[in-house]
Enzyme design. Structure first.
Site, short mmCIF file in Angstrom:
data_model
loop_
_atom_site.label_atom_id
_atom_site.label_comp_id
_atom_site.label_asym_id
_atom_site.label_seq_id
_atom_site.Cartn_x
_atom_site.Cartn_y
_atom_site.Cartn_z
N ASP A 1 48.64 -75.45 38.07
CA ASP A 1 48.95 -74.98 36.73
C ASP A 1 47.78 -74.17 36.20
OD1 ASP A 1 47.33 -76.96 34.75
OD2 ASP A 1 48.17 -78.16 36.37
N GLU B 1 48.57 -84.30 24.91
CA GLU B 1 47.25 -84.86 25.14
C GLU B 1 46.39 -84.59 23.91
OE1 GLU B 1 44.77 -82.64 27.96
OE2 GLU B 1 46.37 -81.14 28.08
#
Length: 226
Positions: free
Chosen positions: A24, A115
């Site tokens: 990613d 997150e």
């Protein structure tokens, strides 16, 4: 008989261990060698598209084009800011700026990145119930627009603290579990397994290393929605 049994067992072990390398990226990786990544065995990449409702990753378009040209299965991700606007509003923004899905066999369902964010409270000032409601609003809006539920990226610590280890998404949203280690560790939220494991914060050809939990055929099925 003994030979047959051993062969069968070897096949089962191979099936259990089947994985696919991926990675990613975001604008922090200004230049990515997608072709080299593909030739080394990578078959998918998840690319940052948006944050909140006012940020588009400046490299998203070029990254997406490069990944497509290299033959990689690709998809976008959205970095969530649950304190700034509703989940539905952020899903709409993500969809409008690269986070969509189509049944072309090379597009992953979008991913929501959950997150802590620098300079923000760990759980963005939301209670566990409010956070679950926020995520559900994002997920439901994405599903209503695309027919797919978004993948959820998180880690055990954040999910446990900020959602109360909610099991509300275990049967609908594929889990992308962040744990930079040699093993997956404890899986949160009632998920029986992770769909993708972000196992390291470095990858040779850029970004973070991701491991799809299954064969290439299963990865393709995830992209197709089958």
């Amino acid at each position: 008989m003994k030979s047959f049994v051993l062969t069968a067992l070897a096949g089962l072990v191979g099936a259990v261990q089947a994985t696919v390398q991926g990675f990613d990226i975001s604008h922090y990786q200004g230049s990515v060698n997608f072709a080299r990544a593909y030739s080394s065995g990578a078959r998918f990449v998840i690319i940052k598209a948006t944050e909140g409702t006012n940020y588009i990753d400046p490299k998203f378009s070029s990254h997406y084009t490069g990944a497509t040209s290299a033959g990689l299965i690709r998809g976008g991700y959205h970095f969530a800011h649950p304190d700034s606007s509703s989940g539905a509003a952020q899903a709409d923004y993500f969809l409008a700026h690269g986070g969509g899905w189509s049944k072309d066999g090379i597009t992953l369902p979008g991913m929501i990145d959950l997150e802590s964010s620098s300079g923000k409270a760990t759980c963005y000032g939301l209670s566990t119930s409010a956070m679950v409601s926020w995520i559900k609003a994002f997920s439901d809006r994405y599903h209503s627009k695309t027919g797919r539920y978004p993948m959820i990226y998180t880690n055990y610590s954040w999910w446990s603290k900020c959602t109360g280890n909610s099991k509300s998404f275990a049967t609908t949203n594929p889990l992308v579990l962040a744990r930079w280690s040699s093993s997956v560790g404890t899986i949160p939220g009632g998920w029986s397994y992770q769909t993708i494991w972000q196992n390291a914060d470095t990858y040779t050809y850029g970004g973070d290393s991701d491991i799809f939990n299954g064969s290439l055929d299963r990865l393709k099925a995830l992209a197709k929605g089958s």
